[in-house]
Design an enzyme around this catalytic site. Sequence first.
Site, short mmCIF file in Angstrom:
data_model
loop_
_atom_site.label_atom_id
_atom_site.label_comp_id
_atom_site.label_asym_id
_atom_site.label_seq_id
_atom_site.Cartn_x
_atom_site.Cartn_y
_atom_site.Cartn_z
N GLU A 146 26.06 51.47 17.57
CA GLU A 146 26.23 51.53 16.09
C GLU A 146 26.94 50.33 15.59
OE1 GLU A 146 29.58 54.17 17.94
OE2 GLU A 146 27.53 53.72 18.31
N ASP A 160 19.01 57.10 14.04
CA ASP A 160 18.39 55.86 14.12
C ASP A 160 18.10 55.34 12.69
OD1 ASP A 160 18.47 55.63 16.84
OD2 ASP A 160 16.47 56.51 17.23
N ASN A 176 24.59 61.95 15.21
CA ASN A 176 23.68 62.16 16.20
C ASN A 176 23.92 63.69 16.54
OD1 ASN A 176 22.47 59.89 16.52
ND2 ASN A 176 23.97 59.17 17.63
N ASP A 205 31.54 48.74 12.81
CA ASP A 205 31.18 49.74 13.45
C ASP A 205 31.21 51.11 12.51
OD1 ASP A 205 31.14 51.03 16.39
OD2 ASP A 205 31.95 52.33 15.30
#
Length: 541
Positions: free
Chosen positions: A462, A436, A427, A419
């Site tokens: 993620e 992204d 973000n 992760d």
Amino acid sequence: MSGTLTPALDFAACMGTGWQIAPDLSLRLALIAGLLGLSVWARRLRYFPGQAEFVALHAVMTAWVSITTAEHAAMAAACKGTLALVAWPFIFAQPVLWTLFLRRYVRSDTQAPTLRGALLIGLPWALLTALALSNGAHGLFYGPGTMLGPPILGLPRMHYDYAALYPLIFVWGYGWLLSAMVLVFGAWRQAEGSARLQWALFMLVMAAPLLANAAYLGLGWRLMGGDPTPLSYGVALAVFAWLIRHDQLFRVLPMARGLLFTELPDPVLVLDGHGRVMDANAAARRLAGANPPRTTALGDWPCFGAPLAALLAERPEGELHLAQPELVFEVRARDIGPEAHPIGRLVQLRDVTERHQVQVRLVQTLVERNKQLDQVASLQAELREQALRDPLTGLQNRRALAQRFEGETARPLALALLDVDHFKRINDNAGHAAGDAVLCALAQRLLAGLRRGDEVYRFGGEEFALLLPGADAAGAQRRLDRLREEVAATPLTEAWGAITFSAGVAEAGRHGDTLDALVGAADAAMYRAKEDGRNRVRVAT
């Protein structure tokens, strides 16, 4: 013995005469019924060459025998003379019809009679009929010496005085019958095997009345006191009955040969050794739209001659395609004559246009169907790919991992979950597009850092999963640590610097045998890595 008279038409005499039962009455009635039945039977058959003449022939013979039966039964001389004259139109017609029937039958002639032919036959018949019916005025058929003679078998019989025109009658009747005999004899000579039997029986049918009439006129021979000629047609009736019984009447080769060529719906050509058209049936002439003269070269025939000649120059069989009219023919050519020295070829064109069109439509349908099937298969493959692949990173998804795990038999086998650390910051600070981009770059870095046989999957958000066949937990931890260090040391995107990730590793068999068990163990180890400070790899306990 009664007085003499010149026979003349006197129907009043028949109204007042007495009637007697002749000894041959039952035989004559049976013959009348048989001839009439044969005429009706032939009329109801499907068409055959000479059918109209055959039906008329037996109708005429029925009338002739019926009139002579009435003449035998009448007692008055004037009535007998009247009935004898009335019979002559039918007597004149009988040999003509028999000859015309045989001419058509032997030659398989299906053409309608011409006006000229009808006049050449009809006018002499009409003249003879008029002379016979007017005998009372001139006495050229039956002279004045005709009389009712002494009884024979208990019944009075007429003795006719044959006059000057009687030889003409002889020539007329015997001339026609002899010409018919020649026709049948020729057919008999050309026939083979069992086909000869019918022609031999036909000659017997013609010989019977000839012999009977000759015996009556030349020797004065009578049958049950009367002229045996009408009764001799019982031979014809018996022969025809036998042929019908054995299914041979109107079923012989000469008729079939002629009809096969002239009436066959397929075009047929006869070529000589130089490729010239010597004969063509009606279907071939209709297709050509013309009737070129005989000996015309096949290549010069209208409509189809040139392409047909080109086809036959290459092979004896094939398909002929015409543009105008748009037709397709199946062509077959066979040599005529001895195999070593053929004298020509028989060419048949079978119309297969409809079949060809059906085949073309079928091929087009199959092509369209295959195209549709390819589109469906492509769409299905695309849908399967979409169902198993993450649209953002291009990696396979969790469903693909489940399918791969079901078929994976390698041991040892390790599963790692990783992760991205503090992904929410990316973000929040740089935007979702930057996030992204980081995920896509990380996916490529993971793919580049794995061995052949290892697989990377996007697990969601993620999170990523790595399936490592042939690796135990310790080996998997070392690989993940190396990847983690490489990722942490190098920025993945221009919009965001280097990132770190935390990972957990589980080993099949040691930490579980199912995918869910391994995912749960690796997930727990990954959270321990985050709790221990992130940017590290932990093995499930």
